[in-house]
Scaffold this motif. Structure first.
Motif, PDB file in Angstrom:
ATOM      1  N   PHE A  72       0.822  -1.207   0.000  1.00 24.60           N
ATOM      2  CA  PHE A  72       0.000   0.000   0.000  1.00 24.60           C
ATOM      3  C   PHE A  72       0.859   1.262   0.000  1.00 24.60           C
ATOM      4  O   PHE A  72       2.045   1.224   0.278  1.00 24.60           O
ATOM      5  N   ARG A  73       0.216   2.359  -0.310  1.00 30.20           N
ATOM      6  CA  ARG A  73       0.844   3.675  -0.241  1.00 30.20           C
ATOM      7  C   ARG A  73       0.435   4.307   1.081  1.00 30.20           C
ATOM      8  O   ARG A  73      -0.745   4.341   1.411  1.00 30.20           O
ATOM      9  N   SER A  74       1.438   4.800   1.849  1.00 28.89           N
ATOM     10  CA  SER A  74       1.166   5.209   3.226  1.00 28.89           C
ATOM     11  C   SER A  74       1.534   6.654   3.548  1.00 28.89           C
ATOM     12  O   SER A  74       1.724   6.984   4.704  1.00 28.89           O
ATOM     13  N   ASP A  75       1.599   7.507   2.562  1.00 27.78           N
ATOM     14  CA  ASP A  75       2.049   8.890   2.810  1.00 27.78           C
ATOM     15  C   ASP A  75       0.898   9.894   2.795  1.00 27.78           C
ATOM     16  O   ASP A  75       1.117  11.089   2.675  1.00 27.78           O
ATOM     17  N   ARG A  76      -0.323   9.430   2.968  1.00 28.84           N
ATOM     18  CA  ARG A  76      -1.476  10.301   2.744  1.00 28.84           C
ATOM     19  C   ARG A  76      -2.171  10.749   4.029  1.00 28.84           C
ATOM     20  O   ARG A  76      -3.369  10.927   4.061  1.00 28.84           O
ATOM     21  N   GLY A  78      -2.725   9.490   7.382  1.00 30.40           N
ATOM     22  CA  GLY A  78      -3.703   8.693   8.122  1.00 30.40           C
ATOM     23  C   GLY A  78      -4.042   7.397   7.436  1.00 30.40           C
ATOM     24  O   GLY A  78      -4.118   7.326   6.213  1.00 30.40           O
ATOM     25  N   ILE A  79      -4.265   6.360   8.239  1.00 29.87           N
ATOM     26  CA  ILE A  79      -4.535   5.026   7.710  1.00 29.87           C
ATOM     27  C   ILE A  79      -5.790   4.986   6.841  1.00 29.87           C
ATOM     28  O   ILE A  79      -5.871   4.231   5.878  1.00 29.87           O
ATOM     29  N   GLU A  80      -6.767   5.825   7.151  1.00 32.79           N
ATOM     30  CA  GLU A  80      -7.991   5.795   6.335  1.00 32.79           C
ATOM     31  C   GLU A  80      -7.764   6.342   4.929  1.00 32.79           C
ATOM     32  O   GLU A  80      -8.559   6.088   4.035  1.00 32.79           O
ATOM     33  N   LYS A  81      -6.656   7.062   4.732  1.00 35.85           N
ATOM     34  CA  LYS A  81      -6.361   7.606   3.401  1.00 35.85           C
ATOM     35  C   LYS A  81      -5.302   6.789   2.656  1.00 35.85           C
ATOM     36  O   LYS A  81      -4.960   7.124   1.531  1.00 35.85           O
ATOM     37  N   ASP A  82      -4.772   5.728   3.298  1.00 36.39           N
ATOM     38  CA  ASP A  82      -3.821   4.856   2.607  1.00 36.39           C
ATOM     39  C   ASP A  82      -4.485   4.270   1.359  1.00 36.39           C
ATOM     40  O   ASP A  82      -5.707   4.087   1.328  1.00 36.39           O
ATOM     41  N   ILE A  83      -3.663   3.969   0.374  1.00 37.66           N
ATOM     42  CA  ILE A  83      -4.173   3.298  -0.828  1.00 37.66           C
ATOM     43  C   ILE A  83      -3.692   1.854  -0.777  1.00 37.66           C
ATOM     44  O   ILE A  83      -2.499   1.588  -0.904  1.00 37.66           O
ATOM     45  N   ASP A  84      -4.612   0.916  -0.551  1.00 30.00           N
ATOM     46  CA  ASP A  84      -4.286  -0.505  -0.536  1.00 30.00           C
ATOM     47  C   ASP A  84      -4.330  -1.019  -1.976  1.00 30.00           C
ATOM     48  O   ASP A  84      -5.395  -1.060  -2.584  1.00 30.00           O
ATOM     49  N   PHE A  85      -3.152  -1.432  -2.492  1.00 33.97           N
ATOM     50  CA  PHE A  85      -3.086  -1.916  -3.871  1.00 33.97           C
ATOM     51  C   PHE A  85      -3.365  -3.412  -3.963  1.00 33.97           C
ATOM     52  O   PHE A  85      -4.136  -3.852  -4.809  1.00 33.97           O
ATOM     53  N   TYR A  86      -2.717  -4.202  -3.086  1.00 33.23           N
ATOM     54  CA  TYR A  86      -2.852  -5.660  -3.135  1.00 33.23           C
ATOM     55  C   TYR A  86      -2.841  -6.206  -1.711  1.00 33.23           C
ATOM     56  O   TYR A  86      -2.251  -5.620  -0.809  1.00 33.23           O
ATOM     57  N   SER A  87      -3.493  -7.360  -1.526  1.00 34.25           N
ATOM     58  CA  SER A  87      -3.370  -8.085  -0.259  1.00 34.25           C
ATOM     59  C   SER A  87      -3.361  -9.576  -0.581  1.00 34.25           C
ATOM     60  O   SER A  87      -3.812  -9.995  -1.650  1.00 34.25           O
ATOM     61  N   SER A  88      -2.855 -10.357   0.377  1.00 33.68           N
ATOM     62  CA  SER A  88      -2.928 -11.802   0.195  1.00 33.68           C
ATOM     63  C   SER A  88      -4.407 -12.208   0.290  1.00 33.68           C
ATOM     64  O   SER A  88      -5.192 -11.560   0.979  1.00 33.68           O
ATOM     65  N   LYS A  89      -4.784 -13.259  -0.439  1.00 34.98           N
ATOM     66  CA  LYS A  89      -6.183 -13.674  -0.506  1.00 34.98           C
ATOM     67  C   LYS A  89      -6.682 -14.270   0.797  1.00 34.98           C
ATOM     68  O   LYS A  89      -7.834 -14.102   1.157  1.00 34.98           O
ATOM     69  N   GLU A  90      -5.814 -14.986   1.499  1.00 37.29           N
ATOM     70  CA  GLU A  90      -6.233 -15.712   2.689  1.00 37.29           C
ATOM     71  C   GLU A  90      -5.538 -15.192   3.937  1.00 37.29           C
ATOM     72  O   GLU A  90      -4.436 -14.677   3.870  1.00 37.29           O
ATOM     73  N   LYS A  91      -6.196 -15.370   5.076  1.00 44.65           N
ATOM     74  CA  LYS A  91      -5.621 -14.996   6.372  1.00 44.65           C
ATOM     75  C   LYS A  91      -4.883 -16.202   6.943  1.00 44.65           C
ATOM     76  O   LYS A  91      -5.299 -16.786   7.934  1.00 44.65           O
ATOM     77  N   LYS A  92      -3.792 -16.592   6.300  1.00 48.56           N
ATOM     78  CA  LYS A  92      -3.062 -17.765   6.788  1.00 48.56           C
ATOM     79  C   LYS A  92      -1.576 -17.490   6.947  1.00 48.56           C
ATOM     80  O   LYS A  92      -0.780 -18.400   7.047  1.00 48.56           O
ATOM     81  N   TRP A  93      -1.187 -16.251   6.976  1.00 47.52           N
ATOM     82  CA  TRP A  93       0.233 -15.903   6.980  1.00 47.52           C
ATOM     83  C   TRP A  93       0.698 -15.357   8.325  1.00 47.52           C
ATOM     84  O   TRP A  93       1.636 -14.595   8.409  1.00 47.52           O
ATOM     85  N   GLY A  94       0.047 -15.783   9.409  1.00 45.20           N
ATOM     86  CA  GLY A  94       0.357 -15.282  10.744  1.00 45.20           C
ATOM     87  C   GLY A  94       1.777 -15.515  11.212  1.00 45.20           C
ATOM     88  O   GLY A  94       2.291 -14.766  12.013  1.00 45.20           O
ATOM     89  N   GLU A  95       2.454 -16.538  10.705  1.00 46.85           N
ATOM     90  CA  GLU A  95       3.824 -16.833  11.122  1.00 46.85           C
ATOM     91  C   GLU A  95       4.852 -16.466  10.057  1.00 46.85           C
ATOM     92  O   GLU A  95       6.048 -16.539  10.305  1.00 46.85           O
ATOM     93  N   ALA A  96       4.415 -16.106   8.875  1.00 46.76           N
ATOM     94  CA  ALA A  96       5.341 -15.818   7.777  1.00 46.76           C
ATOM     95  C   ALA A  96       6.128 -14.547   8.041  1.00 46.76           C
ATOM     96  O   ALA A  96       5.585 -13.553   8.495  1.00 46.76           O
ATOM     97  N   GLU A  97       7.409 -14.583   7.751  1.00 49.75           N
ATOM     98  CA  GLU A  97       8.296 -13.437   7.967  1.00 49.75           C
ATOM     99  C   GLU A  97       8.352 -12.536   6.737  1.00 49.75           C
ATOM    100  O   GLU A  97       8.490 -11.331   6.849  1.00 49.75           O
ATOM    101  N   ILE A  98       8.263 -13.137   5.548  1.00 45.72           N
ATOM    102  CA  ILE A  98       8.287 -12.347   4.311  1.00 45.72           C
ATOM    103  C   ILE A  98       7.061 -12.713   3.473  1.00 45.72           C
ATOM    104  O   ILE A  98       6.502 -13.793   3.631  1.00 45.72           O
ATOM    105  N   PRO A  99       6.658 -11.819   2.580  1.00 43.11           N
ATOM    106  CA  PRO A  99       5.496 -12.120   1.736  1.00 43.11           C
ATOM    107  C   PRO A  99       5.753 -13.327   0.839  1.00 43.11           C
ATOM    108  O   PRO A  99       6.869 -13.506   0.352  1.00 43.11           O
ATOM    109  N   PRO A 100       4.747 -14.166   0.616  1.00 38.91           N
ATOM    110  CA  PRO A 100       4.901 -15.280  -0.323  1.00 38.91           C
ATOM    111  C   PRO A 100       5.229 -14.745  -1.719  1.00 38.91           C
ATOM    112  O   PRO A 100       4.709 -13.707  -2.125  1.00 38.91           O
ATOM    113  N   ALA A 101       6.088 -15.447  -2.433  1.00 39.82           N
ATOM    114  CA  ALA A 101       6.560 -14.971  -3.736  1.00 39.82           C
ATOM    115  C   ALA A 101       5.520 -15.115  -4.852  1.00 39.82           C
ATOM    116  O   ALA A 101       5.494 -14.320  -5.781  1.00 39.82           O
TER     117      ALA A 101
END
Length: 125
Positions: A72-76, A78-101
């Motif tokens: 996301f873009r975070s310079d706007r 406040g969090i409500e004005k951030d632009i979220d471009f992409y997210s992982s599809k599932e909530k299963k990455w609670g232990e992952a240290e880096i984003p899946p490739a």
């Protein structure tokens, strides 16, 4: 000669010890090209590394929040004005240290297809 080689090797080891490795995350192939680039490790968020890339007055971030990875873009101001471009599809990455490739792991929010790929690397500084 043997003494010179040993001295050179010791110098190399000593100079290497002074260097540090800096983690980098490469984002490539995103349909929203402004998120592509090299991100640097910048502290933690959500218990894992937070990645940041600055380009002019814009700041892009990659981090894990609520068991998902986000880009996301975070310079706007406040969090409500951030632009979220992409997210992982599932909530299963609670232990992952880096984003899946794999780009198939992500879905676009305000980003365009295709979704990005993530590659981790180390840069000797």
């Amino acid at each position: 000669q043997r003494r010179n080689r040993r001295k050179k090797l010791l110098n190399l080891i000593n100079s290497s010890a002074k260097m540090s490795e800096e983690k980098k995350l490469y984002v490539i192939g995103a349909g929203t090209v402004e998120v592509n680039g090299i991100y640097s490790a910048a502290g933690e968020r959500g218990g894992c590394t937070k990645w940041i890339r600055k380009e002019g007055d814009r700041t892009y971030q990659i981090c894990r929040s609520k068991d998902k990875f986000w880009i996301f873009r975070s310079d706007r101001n406040g969090i409500e004005k951030d632009i979220d471009f992409y997210s992982s599809k599932e909530k299963k990455w609670g232990e992952a240290e880096i984003p899946p490739a794999d780009p198939g792991t992500y879905k676009p929010i305000k980003g365009a297809l295709p979704c990005p790929r993530f590659l981790e690397s180390y840069e000797v500084v």
